[in-house]
Each structure stands twice: as C-alpha cells, then as structure tokens.
Design a protein around this motif. Structure first.
Motif, PDB file in Angstrom:
ATOM      1  N   THR A 177      65.456  35.367  55.894  1.00  0.00           N
ATOM      2  CA  THR A 177      64.466  36.237  55.573  1.00  0.00           C
ATOM      3  C   THR A 177      63.809  36.855  56.748  1.00  0.00           C
ATOM      4  N   SER A 178      63.029  37.760  56.398  1.00  0.00           N
ATOM      5  CA  SER A 178      62.168  38.743  57.530  1.00  0.00           C
ATOM      6  C   SER A 178      61.512  37.643  58.418  1.00  0.00           C
ATOM      7  N   ASN A 179      60.980  36.526  57.669  1.00  0.00           N
ATOM      8  CA  ASN A 179      59.842  35.637  58.510  1.00  0.00           C
ATOM      9  C   ASN A 179      60.743  34.926  59.439  1.00  0.00           C
ATOM     10  N   ASP A 180      62.001  35.011  59.460  1.00  0.00           N
ATOM     11  CA  ASP A 180      62.979  34.244  60.553  1.00  0.00           C
ATOM     12  C   ASP A 180      62.735  35.020  61.953  1.00  0.00           C
ATOM     13  N   PHE A 181      62.317  36.408  61.991  1.00  0.00           N
ATOM     14  CA  PHE A 181      62.226  37.127  62.943  1.00  0.00           C
ATOM     15  C   PHE A 181      60.792  37.439  63.472  1.00  0.00           C
ATOM     16  N   PHE A 182      59.869  36.711  63.127  1.00  0.00           N
ATOM     17  CA  PHE A 182      58.496  37.200  63.226  1.00  0.00           C
ATOM     18  C   PHE A 182      57.881  35.653  63.497  1.00  0.00           C
ATOM     19  N   PHE A 183      57.077  35.735  64.506  1.00  0.00           N
ATOM     20  CA  PHE A 183      56.495  34.093  65.001  1.00  0.00           C
ATOM     21  C   PHE A 183      54.913  34.473  65.352  1.00  0.00           C
ATOM     22  N   SER A 184      54.065  33.593  64.829  1.00  0.00           N
ATOM     23  CA  SER A 184      52.736  33.631  65.256  1.00  0.00           C
ATOM     24  C   SER A 184      52.251  32.475  66.249  1.00  0.00           C
ATOM     25  N   GLY A 185      53.188  31.801  66.790  1.00  0.00           N
ATOM     26  CA  GLY A 185      52.699  30.693  67.540  1.00  0.00           C
ATOM     27  C   GLY A 185      52.209  31.044  68.810  1.00  0.00           C
ATOM     28  N   LEU A 186      52.086  31.964  69.129  1.00  0.00           N
ATOM     29  CA  LEU A 186      51.334  32.245  70.452  1.00  0.00           C
ATOM     30  C   LEU A 186      49.751  32.700  70.302  1.00  0.00           C
ATOM     31  N   MET A 187      49.629  32.929  69.149  1.00  0.00           N
ATOM     32  CA  MET A 187      48.179  33.613  68.669  1.00  0.00           C
ATOM     33  C   MET A 187      47.073  32.877  69.339  1.00  0.00           C
ATOM     34  N   THR A 188      47.356  31.511  69.364  1.00  0.00           N
ATOM     35  CA  THR A 188      46.002  30.567  69.738  1.00  0.00           C
ATOM     36  C   THR A 188      46.528  30.012  70.812  1.00  0.00           C
ATOM     37  N   ALA A 189      45.837  29.034  71.508  1.00  0.00           N
ATOM     38  CA  ALA A 189      45.793  28.495  72.905  1.00  0.00           C
ATOM     39  C   ALA A 189      46.286  27.052  72.347  1.00  0.00           C
ATOM     40  N   ALA A 190      47.279  26.379  73.104  1.00  0.00           N
ATOM     41  CA  ALA A 190      47.294  24.976  73.137  1.00  0.00           C
ATOM     42  C   ALA A 190      46.086  24.091  73.622  1.00  0.00           C
ATOM     43  N   SER A 191      46.026  22.768  73.268  1.00  0.00           N
ATOM     44  CA  SER A 191      44.874  21.997  73.879  1.00  0.00           C
ATOM     45  C   SER A 191      45.325  21.989  75.405  1.00  0.00           C
ATOM     46  N   THR A 192      44.186  21.998  76.081  1.00  0.00           N
ATOM     47  CA  THR A 192      44.118  21.983  77.788  1.00  0.00           C
ATOM     48  C   THR A 192      43.438  20.605  78.172  1.00  0.00           C
ATOM     49  N   ALA A 193      43.329  19.579  77.105  1.00  0.00           N
ATOM     50  CA  ALA A 193      42.606  18.246  77.081  1.00  0.00           C
ATOM     51  C   ALA A 193      43.538  17.457  77.954  1.00  0.00           C
ATOM     52  N   ASN A 194      43.813  17.552  78.969  1.00  0.00           N
ATOM     53  CA  ASN A 194      44.971  16.742  79.842  1.00  0.00           C
ATOM     54  C   ASN A 194      44.564  16.756  81.335  1.00  0.00           C
ATOM     55  N   PRO A 195      44.905  15.778  82.292  1.00  0.00           N
ATOM     56  CA  PRO A 195      44.644  15.846  83.946  1.00  0.00           C
ATOM     57  C   PRO A 195      44.947  17.119  84.404  1.00  0.00           C
ATOM     58  N   PHE A 196      46.079  17.831  83.850  1.00  0.00           N
ATOM     59  CA  PHE A 196      46.710  19.032  84.545  1.00  0.00           C
ATOM     60  C   PHE A 196      45.611  20.221  84.113  1.00  0.00           C
ATOM     61  N   GLY A 197      44.891  20.243  82.895  1.00  0.00           N
ATOM     62  CA  GLY A 197      44.178  21.461  82.489  1.00  0.00           C
ATOM     63  C   GLY A 197      44.932  22.561  82.073  1.00  0.00           C
ATOM     64  N   ILE A 198      45.984  22.134  81.281  1.00  0.00           N
ATOM     65  CA  ILE A 198      47.071  23.049  80.913  1.00  0.00           C
ATOM     66  C   ILE A 198      47.490  23.056  79.425  1.00  0.00           C
ATOM     67  N   GLY A 199      47.645  24.087  78.828  1.00  0.00           N
ATOM     68  CA  GLY A 199      48.023  24.275  77.499  1.00  0.00           C
ATOM     69  C   GLY A 199      49.313  25.195  77.300  1.00  0.00           C
ATOM     70  N   LEU A 200      50.391  24.506  76.575  1.00  0.00           N
ATOM     71  CA  LEU A 200      51.633  25.467  76.634  1.00  0.00           C
ATOM     72  C   LEU A 200      52.056  25.580  75.262  1.00  0.00           C
ATOM     73  N   LYS A 201      52.307  26.961  74.683  1.00  0.00           N
ATOM     74  CA  LYS A 201      52.715  27.261  73.297  1.00  0.00           C
ATOM     75  C   LYS A 201      54.084  27.877  73.793  1.00  0.00           C
ATOM     76  N   ARG A 202      55.192  27.061  73.192  1.00  0.00           N
ATOM     77  CA  ARG A 202      56.696  27.514  73.517  1.00  0.00           C
ATOM     78  C   ARG A 202      56.828  28.489  72.443  1.00  0.00           C
ATOM     79  N   GLY A 203      57.768  29.381  72.554  1.00  0.00           N
ATOM     80  CA  GLY A 203      58.424  30.338  71.575  1.00  0.00           C
ATOM     81  C   GLY A 203      59.871  30.349  72.119  1.00  0.00           C
ATOM     82  N   ASP A 204      60.313  29.320  71.907  1.00  0.00           N
ATOM     83  CA  ASP A 204      61.940  29.057  72.146  1.00  0.00           C
ATOM     84  C   ASP A 204      62.673  28.961  70.926  1.00  0.00           C
ATOM     85  N   VAL A 205      64.066  28.598  71.047  1.00  0.00           N
ATOM     86  CA  VAL A 205      64.724  28.591  69.812  1.00  0.00           C
ATOM     87  C   VAL A 205      64.264  27.340  68.972  1.00  0.00           C
TER      88      VAL A 205
END
Length: 247
Positions: free
Chosen positions: A63-91
């Motif tokens: 369907t059309s939804n297979d070619f659209f991705f909203s997973g990067l619209m918001t940040a991931a949690s940075t509540a870790n010792p590195f202070g980093i949040g990662l949102k992956r848009g991979d397969v």
C-alpha cells in the motif's frame, strides 16, 4: 517582517537543497548494496528465510503507507550516560527501503552528549547538522584524524568502514540527520566489541594491545558487565534491529 521572512525562507531552502543532494548521491546507483532488479520490494519482516536482504512481500499486499515513514518526526530518549537518542530509518523500521540501498536516521544529543566510537561496516555516511554545534571526526587506516566543529546547515561525509565519533560541544541540544548508503549498514561499537563480546576476549590479549596491566582491563570490563550498574551491554543502541537509546 519581510527581512525575517526572507532569512527564514533562505535557510529552509538551503536545508532542502542539502538534503536533496545527499539523497541523490545515496540512491541505489551509488549504493554499497546490490542494485534492485524490480521497481519495488517492500520487505517481508516476518520471513524465516535467511538471505542477503529481505524477500519482497506480495505486491498485492503493498500500500502507499509502505513508502512513507513518520518515525523521525520526534526525538528518541536521551536519558542514558551518553546523552544520545537515535531514531533509525532502516529496512527494519521502514520496510519500503528494501533493495533501495538507503538508511536515514535522526540523532539527538544533549549538551556534552557523544556518539561513541563505532564503524558502519556496510555503508558510507553523510551527516547534515540540523541544529546545534557538533564536533564530528573519523580516523583513517593510517591513523589520521579528520575532524571539525560543524554548524547548522553543514554537511560531512564518513567513508565506509572508518572509525568515527561525534560530541555535542554547544550549549543546547543538537539534531543530526544521518544518511547511509545501505538499507542495513550495521553499527559496530568499539567499546562493546572489545570489552563486552560473547564470549569475552581474554584479558591478557587486551592488556598487551593497550600496554596496560590486566587488572586495568578487568576494571574496564566491569563497567560493561551485563549485570553491572550501567548495564551498557543491554542499551538498545547496540542491538542492530532496535531503533532508539533507552536508559
């Protein structure tokens, strides 16, 4: 008001331009992955077939939804010792990327936060700084460091398989758009590779490599213990199929 509007419009234009350039040069014809042999091949993530990539799900189920991705619209949690949040848009999170040789991820860093030393064994990486001030660098096989403090709108490139890192050196949060020319580039983190492998690398080998006493290696390993106080080995960033840091 007209001046402010013009500046804002110009900045937005250059961000779109930079993004377009990145995306163009990371399309399949420039990819580290094999070229596609069909128009589309939305990944069937429920497959039990082991192969170099994912099989396509039936086109009748696409369907059309297979070619659209909203997973990067918001940040991931940075509540870790590195202070980093990662949102992956991979397969694994965006199945429509299957056979397209592309991953687009969002990285958020708190002030003082870092992206730990790591490599992507299957991809080159382009980074567009959206917000903040980040010190980005990579090291060549001849031990040369190429690094610079980036400002918003700047773009850098990390050659495939090279050790690299980043640190937020600004007063506020930073946001990076990372684009890699593989649908599953891999994320090999040096600290875990060395000190939290399964089974573990013998202490005497690490001690000789780092030219220190074995007791020091034992102390470092304790910081990465799976049942230790930091429990770093269980952070989701180090699991290839997960999508975000967690505390």
């Amino acid at each position: 008001m007209a001046v402010k509007f013009s500046i804002k419009t110009t900045s937005s234009f250059f961000l779109v331009l930079y993004s377009s350039v990145i995306l163009f040069f990371t399309l399949s014809c420039f990819s580290a992955d094999p070229d596609p042999l069909q128009d589309i091949c939305v990944a069937d993530l429920n497959t039990t077939i082991i192969m170099n990539g994912y099989p396509c799900k039936p086109e009748s189920q696409v369907t059309s939804n297979d070619f659209f991705f909203s997973g990067l619209m918001t940040a991931a949690s940075t509540a870790n010792p590195f202070g980093i949040g990662l949102k992956r848009g991979d397969v694994t999170t965006f199945p429509g990327l299957n056979t397209q040789g592309l991953t687009v991820s969002r990285i958020d860093l708190t002030p003082g936060g870092i992206i730990p030393l790591h490599v992507h064994p299957r991809a080159s990486q382009a980074n567009l700084l959206i917000k903040g001030k980040i010190y980005f660098g990579f090291v060549t096989t001849t031990d040369l460091l190429y690094a610079k403090v980036m400002k918003p709108g700047e773009l850098n490139i990390i050659p495939r398989g090279h050790v690299h890192f980043a640190a937020n050196v600004g007063p506020g949060n930073a946001v990076v758009l990372a684009i890699l020319n593989s649908q599953l580039p891999g994320f090999s983190t040096l600290p875990l590779n060395l000190f939290a492998s399964t089974p573990i690398i013998p202490n005497y080998i690490l001690a000789k490599n780092f030219r220190v006493d074995e007791k020091i290696i034992a102390i470092i390993k304790s910081k990465f213990a799976r049942n230790g106080s930091l429990d770093i080995a269980n952070w989701e960033i180090y699991r290839p199929l997960d999508t975000a840091f967690t505390g």
